[in-house]
Design an enzyme around this catalytic site. Structure first.
Site, PDB file in Angstrom:
ATOM      1  N   PHE A  25       1.017  -1.050  -0.115  1.00 10.55           N
ATOM      2  CA  PHE A  25      -0.157  -0.022  -0.069  1.00 10.55           C
ATOM      3  C   PHE A  25       0.704   1.303   0.015  1.00 10.55           C
ATOM      4  O   PHE A  25       1.783   1.207   0.784  1.00 10.55           O
ATOM      5  CB  PHE A  25      -0.905   0.015   1.173  1.00 10.55           C
ATOM      6  CG  PHE A  25      -2.139  -0.989   1.169  1.00 10.55           C
ATOM      7  CD1 PHE A  25      -2.103  -2.329   0.946  1.00 10.55           C
ATOM      8  CD2 PHE A  25      -3.621  -0.244   0.859  1.00 10.55           C
ATOM      9  CE1 PHE A  25      -3.237  -2.726   0.679  1.00 10.55           C
ATOM     10  CE2 PHE A  25      -4.483  -1.004   0.593  1.00 10.55           C
ATOM     11  CZ  PHE A  25      -4.534  -2.386   0.554  1.00 10.55           C
ATOM     12  N   CYS A  31      -6.245  14.802   0.698  1.00 13.83           N
ATOM     13  CA  CYS A  31      -7.520  14.428  -0.038  1.00 13.83           C
ATOM     14  C   CYS A  31      -8.275  15.449  -0.323  1.00 13.83           C
ATOM     15  O   CYS A  31      -8.228  16.706   0.335  1.00 13.83           O
ATOM     16  CB  CYS A  31      -8.350  13.733   0.921  1.00 13.83           C
ATOM     17  SG  CYS A  31      -9.783  13.128   0.332  1.00 13.83           S
ATOM     18  N   CYS A  46     -16.725  14.801   2.532  1.00 16.77           N
ATOM     19  CA  CYS A  46     -16.590  13.416   3.266  1.00 16.77           C
ATOM     20  C   CYS A  46     -16.413  13.543   4.735  1.00 16.77           C
ATOM     21  O   CYS A  46     -15.661  13.869   5.325  1.00 16.77           O
ATOM     22  CB  CYS A  46     -15.614  12.673   2.472  1.00 16.77           C
ATOM     23  SG  CYS A  46     -15.547  11.008   2.826  1.00 16.77           S
ATOM     24  N   CYS A  49     -14.586   9.360   7.162  1.00 14.41           N
ATOM     25  CA  CYS A  49     -13.194   8.913   6.884  1.00 14.41           C
ATOM     26  C   CYS A  49     -12.363   8.051   8.151  1.00 14.41           C
ATOM     27  O   CYS A  49     -12.575   8.739   9.221  1.00 14.41           O
ATOM     28  CB  CYS A  49     -12.241   9.979   6.206  1.00 14.41           C
ATOM     29  SG  CYS A  49     -10.685   9.354   5.698  1.00 14.41           S
ATOM     30  N   ASP A  50     -11.682   7.127   7.810  1.00 12.17           N
ATOM     31  CA  ASP A  50     -11.138   6.530   9.030  1.00 12.17           C
ATOM     32  C   ASP A  50      -9.630   6.257   9.029  1.00 12.17           C
ATOM     33  O   ASP A  50      -8.969   5.764   9.607  1.00 12.17           O
ATOM     34  CB  ASP A  50     -11.688   5.022   8.781  1.00 12.17           C
ATOM     35  CG  ASP A  50     -11.542   4.259   7.895  1.00 12.17           C
ATOM     36  OD1 ASP A  50     -10.999   4.678   6.903  1.00 12.17           O
ATOM     37  OD2 ASP A  50     -11.836   2.655   7.755  1.00 12.17           O
ATOM     38  N   THR A  51      -9.318   7.306   8.223  1.00 11.28           N
ATOM     39  CA  THR A  51      -7.602   7.088   7.827  1.00 11.28           C
ATOM     40  C   THR A  51      -7.229   8.349   8.086  1.00 11.28           C
ATOM     41  O   THR A  51      -7.507   9.618   7.852  1.00 11.28           O
ATOM     42  CB  THR A  51      -7.577   6.831   5.964  1.00 11.28           C
ATOM     43  OG1 THR A  51      -8.485   5.849   5.906  1.00 11.28           O
ATOM     44  CG2 THR A  51      -6.135   6.701   5.843  1.00 11.28           C
ATOM     45  N   GLU A 118      -7.180   3.248  -5.588  1.00 11.11           N
ATOM     46  CA  GLU A 118      -8.466   3.257  -4.918  1.00 11.11           C
ATOM     47  C   GLU A 118      -8.703   4.787  -4.722  1.00 11.11           C
ATOM     48  O   GLU A 118      -8.017   5.362  -4.094  1.00 11.11           O
ATOM     49  CB  GLU A 118      -8.380   2.693  -3.576  1.00 11.11           C
ATOM     50  CG  GLU A 118      -7.964   1.230  -3.579  1.00 11.11           C
ATOM     51  CD  GLU A 118      -8.660   0.408  -2.261  1.00 11.11           C
ATOM     52  OE1 GLU A 118      -8.862   0.948  -1.095  1.00 11.11           O
ATOM     53  OE2 GLU A 118      -8.356  -0.805  -2.336  1.00 11.11           O
ATOM     54  N   HIS A 206      -9.029  -6.621   7.158  1.00 12.85           N
ATOM     55  CA  HIS A 206      -7.921  -6.299   7.847  1.00 12.85           C
ATOM     56  C   HIS A 206      -8.215  -6.020   9.367  1.00 12.85           C
ATOM     57  O   HIS A 206      -7.449  -6.067  10.142  1.00 12.85           O
ATOM     58  CB  HIS A 206      -7.323  -5.193   7.245  1.00 12.85           C
ATOM     59  CG  HIS A 206      -7.939  -4.081   6.641  1.00 12.85           C
ATOM     60  ND1 HIS A 206      -8.917  -4.010   5.822  1.00 12.85           N
ATOM     61  CD2 HIS A 206      -7.950  -2.865   7.048  1.00 12.85           C
ATOM     62  CE1 HIS A 206      -9.368  -3.111   5.786  1.00 12.85           C
ATOM     63  NE2 HIS A 206      -9.000  -2.160   6.453  1.00 12.85           N
TER      64      HIS A 206
END
Ligand code: SF4
Length: 212
Positions: A25, A31, A46, A49-51, A118, A206
């Site tokens: 990755f 973003c 958005c 988001c979990d990132t 992605e 994951h």
């Protein structure tokens, strides 16, 4: 151009069509739909988001001055350098289309990579990407209307599966929204897929098995 990368790591793809497949990755910084700062979340396009995609301080992250320097850094994470297996990279973010360009695609292909992306689908992509996964976000307009995989986090108000089911993708996935209603959302995805067999369930495996 200088590429800003939050982190690079080797793991199993957790979601969607390639779930379970070993992959490197490359998480690009930034973003276009959220700044990444909590204080901006409620006003962002958005919201869920979990990132963490801010900065370049993750493992393997940094600034890369040339496409080949980034491609070579990614290549070092692949273990089986002596086999015929193409190394597989997933370009993600943040929004990778802010930085992924034809020069980097070409540099990765020179090193034999199979390249997946992605994306939230709102920005143009360079040509010759091997696997395009679009994950549309509510309140945004996607311009990538065809590809290999459309992965919709569900449910999203105003972003129903019906809006996307006639687009030209090979695979359509529903993925439960990972919030306090996760088990309800999972059952809603199951029900929707059973009633609309065009759609398949994608789980964030994951997270279930505890890998990055
Ligand atoms: S579009 Fe993707 S990376 Fe950007 S804020 Fe939303 S979930 Fe996060």
């Amino acid at each position: 151009m200088t590429y800003s990368v939050k982190e690079i790591f080797y793991t199993l793809q957790g979601e969607g069509f390639h779930s379970g497949r070993p992959a490197i990755f490359c998480r690009f910084t930034g973003c276009n739909l959220w700044s990444g700062r909590e204080q901006d979340r409620s006003d962002a396009v958005c919201h869920f988001c979990d990132t963490d995609f801010i900065g370049t301080d993750g493992p393997g992250g940094g600034k890369f001055d040339t496409p080949i320097s980034l491609a070579e850094s990614i290549r070092k994470f692949w273990p089986n350098k002596e086999t015929d297996q193409h190394p597989f990279v997933v370009c993600t973010g943040g929004e990778p289309a802010l930085q992924l360009d034809e020069a980097l695609v070409s540099a990765l292909h020179q090193l034999d990579f199979e390249i997946a992306v992605e994306t939230n689908g709102t920005l143009p992509l360079p040509a010759n990407i091997d696997w395009v996964c679009v994950s549309p976000k509510a309140n945004s307009k996607i311009i990538i209307l065809k590809g290999n995989e459309l992965k919709l986090v569900y449910p999203q108000e105003k972003n129903t599966p019906e809006k996307f089911s006639s687009l030209h993708f090979d695979h359509f996935f529903l993925q439960p929204m990972d919030d306090e209603r996760l088990s309800y959302n999972t059952q809603a995805c199951i029900n929707y897929c059973l009633q609309h067999p065009q759609w398949k369930l994608s789980l964030q495996t994951h997270k279930i098995i505890g890998i990055p």
